[in-house]
Design a protein around this motif. Sequence first.
Motif, PDB file in Angstrom:
ATOM      1  N   GLY A  32       0.815  -1.214   0.000  1.00 53.09           N
ATOM      2  CA  GLY A  32       0.000   0.000   0.000  1.00 53.09           C
ATOM      3  C   GLY A  32       0.842   1.255   0.000  1.00 53.09           C
ATOM      4  N   ALA A  33       1.978   1.213   0.701  1.00 49.04           N
ATOM      5  CA  ALA A  33       2.870   2.369   0.731  1.00 49.04           C
ATOM      6  C   ALA A  33       3.462   2.647  -0.656  1.00 49.04           C
ATOM      7  CB  ALA A  33       3.999   2.132   1.731  1.00 49.04           C
ATOM      8  N   LEU A  34       3.804   1.586  -1.382  1.00 42.05           N
ATOM      9  CA  LEU A  34       4.319   1.766  -2.746  1.00 42.05           C
ATOM     10  C   LEU A  34       3.249   2.371  -3.650  1.00 42.05           C
ATOM     11  CD1 LEU A  34       6.225  -1.633  -3.148  1.00 42.05           C
ATOM     12  CD2 LEU A  34       7.256   0.634  -2.823  1.00 42.05           C
ATOM     13  N   LEU A  35       2.031   1.857  -3.536  1.00 41.45           N
ATOM     14  CA  LEU A  35       0.922   2.381  -4.335  1.00 41.45           C
ATOM     15  C   LEU A  35       0.641   3.834  -3.968  1.00 41.45           C
ATOM     16  CD1 LEU A  35      -1.310   1.893  -6.389  1.00 41.45           C
ATOM     17  CD2 LEU A  35      -2.710   0.906  -4.552  1.00 41.45           C
ATOM     18  N   LEU A  36       0.706   4.138  -2.690  1.00 43.11           N
ATOM     19  CA  LEU A  36       0.450   5.494  -2.236  1.00 43.11           C
ATOM     20  C   LEU A  36       1.524   6.459  -2.740  1.00 43.11           C
ATOM     21  CD1 LEU A  36      -1.317   7.348  -0.608  1.00 43.11           C
ATOM     22  CD2 LEU A  36      -0.114   6.657   1.458  1.00 43.11           C
ATOM     23  N   GLU A  37       2.782   6.025  -2.714  1.00 40.69           N
ATOM     24  CA  GLU A  37       3.851   6.904  -3.191  1.00 40.69           C
ATOM     25  C   GLU A  37       3.714   7.169  -4.688  1.00 40.69           C
ATOM     26  OE1 GLU A  37       8.374   8.095  -2.353  1.00 40.69           O
ATOM     27  OE2 GLU A  37       7.524   6.358  -1.358  1.00 40.69           O
ATOM     28  N   LEU A  38       3.353   6.149  -5.455  1.00 42.82           N
ATOM     29  CA  LEU A  38       3.126   6.343  -6.889  1.00 42.82           C
ATOM     30  C   LEU A  38       1.948   7.283  -7.133  1.00 42.82           C
ATOM     31  CD1 LEU A  38       3.694   2.674  -8.127  1.00 42.82           C
ATOM     32  CD2 LEU A  38       5.143   4.662  -8.642  1.00 42.82           C
ATOM     33  N   THR A  39       0.971   7.247  -6.249  1.00 43.30           N
ATOM     34  CA  THR A  39      -0.160   8.170  -6.348  1.00 43.30           C
ATOM     35  C   THR A  39       0.282   9.601  -6.095  1.00 43.30           C
ATOM     36  OG1 THR A  39      -1.680   6.425  -5.600  1.00 43.30           O
ATOM     37  CG2 THR A  39      -2.457   8.700  -5.445  1.00 43.30           C
ATOM     38  N   LEU A  40       1.082   9.794  -5.047  1.00 40.11           N
ATOM     39  CA  LEU A  40       1.581  11.135  -4.733  1.00 40.11           C
ATOM     40  C   LEU A  40       2.473  11.683  -5.850  1.00 40.11           C
ATOM     41  CD1 LEU A  40       2.460  10.734  -0.941  1.00 40.11           C
ATOM     42  CD2 LEU A  40       0.600  12.081  -1.915  1.00 40.11           C
ATOM     43  N   THR A 157       4.802  12.981   5.326  1.00 38.12           N
ATOM     44  CA  THR A 157       4.556  12.577   6.713  1.00 38.12           C
ATOM     45  C   THR A 157       3.101  12.182   6.895  1.00 38.12           C
ATOM     46  OG1 THR A 157       6.281  14.112   7.453  1.00 38.12           O
ATOM     47  CG2 THR A 157       4.754  13.295   9.116  1.00 38.12           C
ATOM     48  N   ALA A 158       2.197  12.921   6.282  1.00 44.38           N
ATOM     49  CA  ALA A 158       0.777  12.582   6.365  1.00 44.38           C
ATOM     50  C   ALA A 158       0.504  11.215   5.754  1.00 44.38           C
ATOM     51  CB  ALA A 158      -0.053  13.652   5.657  1.00 44.38           C
ATOM     52  N   ALA A 159       1.221  10.885   4.689  1.00 45.21           N
ATOM     53  CA  ALA A 159       1.046   9.575   4.053  1.00 45.21           C
ATOM     54  C   ALA A 159       1.479   8.457   4.992  1.00 45.21           C
ATOM     55  CB  ALA A 159       1.841   9.516   2.752  1.00 45.21           C
ATOM     56  N   VAL A 160       2.611   8.642   5.663  1.00 47.55           N
ATOM     57  CA  VAL A 160       3.075   7.640   6.628  1.00 47.55           C
ATOM     58  C   VAL A 160       2.043   7.460   7.736  1.00 47.55           C
ATOM     59  CG1 VAL A 160       4.831   7.127   8.367  1.00 47.55           C
ATOM     60  CG2 VAL A 160       5.521   8.047   6.158  1.00 47.55           C
ATOM     61  N   ILE A 161       1.529   8.571   8.247  1.00 49.87           N
ATOM     62  CA  ILE A 161       0.536   8.508   9.320  1.00 49.87           C
ATOM     63  C   ILE A 161      -0.739   7.819   8.838  1.00 49.87           C
ATOM     64  CG2 ILE A 161      -0.980   9.916  10.775  1.00 49.87           C
ATOM     65  CD1 ILE A 161       1.351  11.974  10.889  1.00 49.87           C
ATOM     66  N   ALA A 162      -1.167   8.130   7.625  1.00 48.81           N
ATOM     67  CA  ALA A 162      -2.374   7.504   7.076  1.00 48.81           C
ATOM     68  C   ALA A 162      -2.214   5.992   6.977  1.00 48.81           C
ATOM     69  CB  ALA A 162      -2.690   8.098   5.704  1.00 48.81           C
ATOM     70  N   LEU A 163      -1.021   5.548   6.622  1.00 44.35           N
ATOM     71  CA  LEU A 163      -0.775   4.107   6.528  1.00 44.35           C
ATOM     72  C   LEU A 163      -0.742   3.459   7.904  1.00 44.35           C
ATOM     73  CD1 LEU A 163       1.884   4.196   3.703  1.00 44.35           C
ATOM     74  CD2 LEU A 163      -0.308   2.981   3.593  1.00 44.35           C
ATOM     75  N   LEU A 164      -0.180   4.139   8.889  1.00 43.73           N
ATOM     76  CA  LEU A 164      -0.191   3.612  10.256  1.00 43.73           C
ATOM     77  C   LEU A 164      -1.619   3.485  10.768  1.00 43.73           C
ATOM     78  CD1 LEU A 164       2.794   5.567  11.897  1.00 43.73           C
ATOM     79  CD2 LEU A 164       2.754   3.171  11.179  1.00 43.73           C
ATOM     80  N   VAL A 165      -2.451   4.464  10.439  1.00 37.23           N
ATOM     81  CA  VAL A 165      -3.855   4.401  10.844  1.00 37.23           C
ATOM     82  C   VAL A 165      -4.561   3.247  10.130  1.00 37.23           C
ATOM     83  CG1 VAL A 165      -6.087   5.600  10.735  1.00 37.23           C
ATOM     84  CG2 VAL A 165      -4.029   6.849  11.426  1.00 37.23           C
ATOM     85  N   ARG A 185      -5.187  12.014  17.111  1.00 37.05           N
ATOM     86  CA  ARG A 185      -4.518  13.000  16.263  1.00 37.05           C
ATOM     87  C   ARG A 185      -4.105  12.353  14.933  1.00 37.05           C
ATOM     88  NH1 ARG A 185      -3.904  17.458  13.559  1.00 37.05           N
ATOM     89  NH2 ARG A 185      -1.719  18.054  13.191  1.00 37.05           N
ATOM     90  N   ALA A 186      -3.653  11.109  14.984  1.00 36.03           N
ATOM     91  CA  ALA A 186      -3.273  10.406  13.753  1.00 36.03           C
ATOM     92  C   ALA A 186      -4.473  10.240  12.832  1.00 36.03           C
ATOM     93  CB  ALA A 186      -2.663   9.050  14.096  1.00 36.03           C
ATOM     94  N   GLU A 187      -5.610   9.890  13.404  1.00 35.78           N
ATOM     95  CA  GLU A 187      -6.821   9.743  12.599  1.00 35.78           C
ATOM     96  C   GLU A 187      -7.246  11.081  12.010  1.00 35.78           C
ATOM     97  OE1 GLU A 187      -9.537   7.976  15.310  1.00 35.78           O
ATOM     98  OE2 GLU A 187      -8.738   5.932  15.042  1.00 35.78           O
ATOM     99  N   GLN A 188      -7.070  12.145  12.769  1.00 38.35           N
ATOM    100  CA  GLN A 188      -7.394  13.489  12.279  1.00 38.35           C
ATOM    101  C   GLN A 188      -6.522  13.847  11.081  1.00 38.35           C
ATOM    102  OE1 GLN A 188      -6.134  16.845  14.730  1.00 38.35           O
ATOM    103  NE2 GLN A 188      -8.135  17.806  14.434  1.00 38.35           N
ATOM    104  N   VAL A 189      -5.239  13.526  11.189  1.00 40.82           N
ATOM    105  CA  VAL A 189      -4.317  13.795  10.079  1.00 40.82           C
ATOM    106  C   VAL A 189      -4.695  12.950   8.866  1.00 40.82           C
ATOM    107  CG1 VAL A 189      -1.929  13.549   9.288  1.00 40.82           C
ATOM    108  CG2 VAL A 189      -2.409  14.521  11.549  1.00 40.82           C
ATOM    109  N   ALA A 190      -4.949  11.674   9.099  1.00 43.25           N
ATOM    110  CA  ALA A 190      -5.274  10.765   7.997  1.00 43.25           C
ATOM    111  C   ALA A 190      -6.515  11.209   7.234  1.00 43.25           C
ATOM    112  CB  ALA A 190      -5.466   9.349   8.536  1.00 43.25           C
ATOM    113  N   GLU A 191      -7.461  11.813   7.947  1.00 44.90           N
ATOM    114  CA  GLU A 191      -8.708  12.244   7.324  1.00 44.90           C
ATOM    115  C   GLU A 191      -8.665  13.703   6.879  1.00 44.90           C
ATOM    116  OE1 GLU A 191     -11.507  11.528  10.386  1.00 44.90           O
ATOM    117  OE2 GLU A 191     -11.316   9.329  10.295  1.00 44.90           O
ATOM    118  N   GLY A 192      -7.520  14.360   7.092  1.00 42.23           N
ATOM    119  CA  GLY A 192      -7.418  15.795   6.851  1.00 42.23           C
ATOM    120  C   GLY A 192      -7.292  16.180   5.394  1.00 42.23           C
ATOM    121  N   ASN A 193      -7.230  17.453   5.157  1.00 42.39           N
ATOM    122  CA  ASN A 193      -7.191  18.021   3.815  1.00 42.39           C
ATOM    123  C   ASN A 193      -5.749  18.288   3.397  1.00 42.39           C
ATOM    124  OD1 ASN A 193      -8.028  19.106   1.397  1.00 42.39           O
ATOM    125  ND2 ASN A 193      -8.329  21.165   2.245  1.00 42.39           N
ATOM    126  N   TRP A 194      -5.020  17.216   3.103  1.00 42.74           N
ATOM    127  CA  TRP A 194      -3.646  17.356   2.642  1.00 42.74           C
ATOM    128  C   TRP A 194      -3.557  16.808   1.221  1.00 42.74           C
ATOM    129  CZ3 TRP A 194      -1.211  12.483   2.029  1.00 42.74           C
ATOM    130  CH2 TRP A 194      -1.845  11.425   2.671  1.00 42.74           C
TER     131      TRP A 194
END
Length: 223
Positions: A32-40, A157-165, A185-194
């Motif tokens: 998922g992290a690889l897919l997420l990085e390719l998305t970013l 950093t938000a991507a890392v946190i989203a994956l941890l969540v 706070r991690a869930e707030q970041v994961a759901e935030g507008n970044w």
Amino acid sequence: MLIAEDLLLLAFDDTEGTPVSGVENLDHAVAGALLLELTLLGKVDVTGEADEAGAGRIVLRDTGPVGDAELDGALAALAEKVGAKPKDAVARLAKDSPVDRLLSGLADRGVLRRESRKVLKLFPVTRWPAVDGRHEQRLRAELHHVLVEGGEPDDRTAAVIALLVATKSVGHAFPTDDAEATRKRAEQVAEGNWGSDAVRKAIDEVTAAVMVAVMAAVVVTTS
């Protein structure tokens, strides 16, 4: 460092060289992290309602090489899964056992040390204790700034946190004195507008896919 490598550094105990208690199904999380990085990076996207293929499908926006062997390999694998649901794309990347390759790469670069031995002289075991912890220290300092001090994260950093969540690993990989506040706070970041709106939607799909894939793996393992 890749986002997937950051995830592994957080997931492994620096001294023991094994995953910390409570962190499981790392191949799916790293996929998922690889897919997420390719998305970013704008290489991969998840279709919306206006796309011909319908919403919630993997599509390649840019097939040019990234210049990183792991990401380029993932991009090539995803080319075989165009039109698939994100959870199926995560499963496809996880099938290639990315954790072992990434750990080996970190060892080759002197970040970790590979220690191989046999338990009871029969069962091979490999541990990955830390050697050069500078990057992980910077990463943890940034996570502390965001999760404990309430700072605003950058996209990475938000991507890392989203994956941890998504993998329910916040408290295991990043323990603090107030685990509940950190989790919230991690869930707030994961759901935030970044990220941009388009990227945000794709990231939501990817992290949801990681959660589904990890939970499915848990069910298979425990059944």
